[in-house]
Write an enzyme that holds these catalytic residues in place. Structure first.
Site, PDB file in Angstrom:
ATOM      1  N   LEU A  43     -75.080 -26.076  14.884  1.00 43.12           N
ATOM      2  CA  LEU A  43     -75.042 -24.905  13.993  1.00 43.12           C
ATOM      3  C   LEU A  43     -74.528 -23.657  14.691  1.00 43.12           C
ATOM      4  O   LEU A  43     -74.911 -23.368  15.817  1.00 43.12           O
ATOM      5  CB  LEU A  43     -76.460 -24.650  13.452  1.00 43.12           C
ATOM      6  N   ASP A  46     -74.646 -16.069  13.942  1.00 38.03           N
ATOM      7  CA  ASP A  46     -74.045 -14.742  14.154  1.00 38.03           C
ATOM      8  C   ASP A  46     -72.961 -14.703  15.236  1.00 38.03           C
ATOM      9  O   ASP A  46     -73.141 -15.269  16.317  1.00 38.03           O
ATOM     10  CB  ASP A  46     -75.106 -13.737  14.626  1.00 38.03           C
ATOM     11  N   GLN A  62     -73.851 -17.488  18.087  1.00 41.77           N
ATOM     12  CA  GLN A  62     -75.167 -18.117  18.142  1.00 41.77           C
ATOM     13  C   GLN A  62     -74.976 -19.603  17.886  1.00 41.77           C
ATOM     14  O   GLN A  62     -74.365 -19.993  16.876  1.00 41.77           O
ATOM     15  CB  GLN A  62     -76.076 -17.525  17.056  1.00 41.77           C
ATOM     16  N   TYR A 107     -80.961 -14.960  21.658  1.00 43.56           N
ATOM     17  CA  TYR A 107     -80.644 -14.487  20.321  1.00 43.56           C
ATOM     18  C   TYR A 107     -79.522 -13.439  20.356  1.00 43.56           C
ATOM     19  O   TYR A 107     -79.024 -13.061  21.404  1.00 43.56           O
ATOM     20  CB  TYR A 107     -81.914 -13.917  19.670  1.00 43.56           C
ATOM     21  N   ARG A 167     -85.091  -7.330  17.403  1.00 43.48           N
ATOM     22  CA  ARG A 167     -84.005  -8.104  18.018  1.00 43.48           C
ATOM     23  C   ARG A 167     -82.621  -7.534  17.711  1.00 43.48           C
ATOM     24  O   ARG A 167     -82.481  -6.611  16.936  1.00 43.48           O
ATOM     25  CB  ARG A 167     -84.077  -9.556  17.559  1.00 43.48           C
ATOM     26  N   ASP A 168     -81.620  -8.166  18.315  1.00 49.88           N
ATOM     27  CA  ASP A 168     -80.185  -7.928  18.087  1.00 49.88           C
ATOM     28  C   ASP A 168     -79.703  -6.579  18.636  1.00 49.88           C
ATOM     29  O   ASP A 168     -79.181  -5.737  17.888  1.00 49.88           O
ATOM     30  CB  ASP A 168     -79.838  -8.039  16.581  1.00 49.88           C
TER      31      ASP A 168
HETATM   32  C1  FRU Z   1     -79.508 -13.228  12.090  1.00 54.79           C
HETATM   33  C2  FRU Z   1     -80.491 -13.688  13.169  1.00 54.79           C
HETATM   34  C3  FRU Z   1     -80.706 -12.601  14.198  1.00 54.79           C
HETATM   35  C4  FRU Z   1     -81.149 -13.375  15.375  1.00 54.79           C
HETATM   36  C5  FRU Z   1     -80.291 -14.593  15.287  1.00 54.79           C
HETATM   37  C6  FRU Z   1     -80.886 -15.843  15.832  1.00 54.79           C
HETATM   38  O1  FRU Z   1     -78.822 -14.291  11.512  1.00 54.79           O
HETATM   39  O2  FRU Z   1     -81.696 -14.065  12.594  1.00 54.79           O
HETATM   40  O3  FRU Z   1     -81.595 -11.613  13.772  1.00 54.79           O
HETATM   41  O4  FRU Z   1     -80.979 -12.705  16.579  1.00 54.79           O
HETATM   42  O5  FRU Z   1     -79.986 -14.766  13.926  1.00 54.79           O
HETATM   43  O6  FRU Z   1     -79.949 -16.877  15.855  1.00 54.79           O
END
Ligand code: FRU
Length: 493
Positions: A43, A46, A62, A107, A167-168
């Site tokens: 999979l 992001d 990701q 992440y 996060r992010d």
């Molecule tokens: C958004 C998310 C982010 C996170 C990531 C994990 O799609 O949920 O907030 O960092 O995907 O894969």
């Protein structure tokens, strides 16, 4: 739908060969894309760390290697010279197998190149043995040899006044300032989405919590903001965000959205003053977690790429153990109170041949597997049926009604349908009518740019063998090109 145990989802990758068979099997899928980046196996979600460095574009995504499941996330690295043709470079950041700060996932995050290194800012998704989640903001340094070096300690942990959903990190460098900022998606303890700001005079240390971003009028807007960022171009500030668990008008049953607010950012008071409402970035079904490139050569320019997917949705290729691809890169500009998104001019390089459009008895022509369709439209109704069968039945329809002054994209006619609970059609008013459509069709996606970037509809589609025809009606001038492949779908882990 396959059920995944926690052990299966979070299994560590020890040897690339563990994925060889999966890759072989996936590469036979008729839905593998030809000019869109897609999960090498498993999979993709992001896009992360989008920057220009060492004479090429770097982008990460990701990635969960094992299948179409949001399990153990890695950063997978891809590069391009022109944002049109792309190469796989292999996995870049792997979760720590010894229980470290990112033991259950690397992440999303962003990047900043300095000298011959790229600094990668990401969320370490940590789980204690009792599965309590802890989010850390971590840093790694990527050298030109392609090897990342993780910093042994995180830059900071989760702020105690907010839930574990933090996060992010998006790193922001303001021109003419000696301060760096980081904006982080978060959730308040009473479950409201927000963004937190950290700042430092140094990219590698000294990060301090500056405060919660104030966005007047948006204090109660979803329960978590994923992937927030503040971009500046065309002399304006733009807050991009993915508010979760909120229903919005025109968005069917969808609970996860990706949109933007135009406004003015005051970094001293940490206030983003909106100049208008929240707009969705994309009117289609499958677009989320958009990322803007960080260090463009030309100031005041912005390029955006998004995940062509949404959280909590099962896709037809899940059964083939892969899912997810990225959108085409789009150049952003601002017109009035809206973002305009145009396919990058360089994408014209993908055009192979302009094809004649002989119609069969049902008025349909053969739709190539990878194609660009351009329509100049005169006033009046327009209808385009993509992926219909030889008799012109089914498919995905794009319908412009002059009377209602709106465009509708409806994928309910596709034989393979999915995520119908979030609705099968999406509508966008077109105040000034329809004058232009530019559509990119790949093996399992369609991106529809309306009126030179005024609106975009991005959707995954999974046509069967019979659904490879197209029919156009209306007072239009039509051109169709076959497109060249642009992603090297190589097995590189
Ligand atoms: C958004 C998310 C982010 C996170 C990531 C994990 O799609 O949920 O907030 O960092 O995907 O894969």
């Amino acid at each position: 739908m396959r059920e995944w145990s926690r052990e299966e989802k979070y299994r560590y990758l020890k040897d690339p060969q563990e994925l060889a068979e999966l890759y072989e099997q996936i590469s036979k899928s008729p839905y593998r894309q030809t000019f869109h980046n897609q999960a090498v196996t498993g999979l993709m979600n992001d896009p992360n760390g989008f920057v220009w460095h060492d004479n090429r574009w770097h982008l990460f995504y990701q990635w969960c290697p094992w299948g179409a499941v949001h399990g153990l996330k890695h950063w997978y690295h891809i590069v391009s010279k022109d944002l049109v043709t792309w190469e796989n470079l292999g996995v870049c950041l792997l979760p720590d197998q010894e229980g470290g700060y990112d033991n259950k996932g690397v992440y999303s995050g962003s990047a900043m190149p300095i000298g011959d290194k790229i600094y990668l800012y990401y969320t370490g998704n940590h789980r204690d043995p009792d599965w309590t989640r802890r989010a850390y903001t971590c840093l790694a340094r990527l050298g030109n040899d392609g090897w990342p070096e993780k910093y042994p300690l995180p830059l900071f942990g989760a702020h105690p006044d907010y839930t574990e959903h933090q996060r992010d990190p998006k790193i922001i460098c303001l021109p003419g300032s000696n301060k760096y900022y980081m904006i982080i998606g978060a959730q308040t303890k009473d479950k409201r989405g927000c963004a937190l700001i950290y700042s430092s005079g140094n990219l590698q240390h000294g990060w301090q919590f500056a405060g919660e971003l104030k966005v007047p009028g948006f204090e109660n807007f979803g329960d978590m903001w994923a992937c927030p960022s503040i971009e500046r171009f065309d002399g304006r500030d733009v807050l991009l965000l993915c508010p979760q668990h909120i229903t919005l008008p025109g968005r069917g049953g969808s609970q996860n959205h990706n949109g933007y607010i135009l406004g003015t950012m005051d970094w001293d008071s940490l206030t983003f003053t909106p100049d208008g409402q929240f707009h969705v970035l994309d009117f289609g079904f499958d677009s989320y977690a958009a990322a803007c490139a960080n260090n463009l050569q030309e100031e005041d320019k912005a390029i955006l790429i998004a995940w062509m997917g949404v959280p909590d949705v099962e896709y037809p290729t899940d059964d083939e153990d892969w899912s997810g691809c990225l959108t085409l890169p789009r150049e952003l500009t601002i017109r009035g109170r809206r973002l305009i998104q145009r396919p990058l001019p360089e994408l014209k390089k993908l055009r192979d041949e302009r094809i004649p459009l002989p119609e069969n008895k049902a008025g349909c022509f053969v739709l190539p597997r990878a194609a660009e369709i351009e329509l100049d439209c005169r006033p009046g109704d327009v209808r385009l049926d993509l992926f219909v069968d030889e008799e012109g039945k089914g498919g995905l329809s794009v319908i412009y009604s002059e009377e209602e002054k709106q465009i509708t994209v409806d994928r309910s006619g596709m034989r393979i349908r999915f995520n119908e609970t979030e609705g099968t059609s999406r509508v966008r008013p077109l105040e000034f009518g329809l004058f232009h459509l530019r559509i990119f069709v790949d093996s399992s996606s369609v991106e529809i740019f309306v009126n030179d970037g005024d609106a975009v509809f991005t959707s995954r589609v999974f046509p069967t063998d019979r659904e490879h025809f197209c029919r156009i009606s209306g007072d239009t001038f039509n051109r169709v090109w076959t497109l060249k492949p642009a992603v090297k779908d190589e097995f590189l882990i």
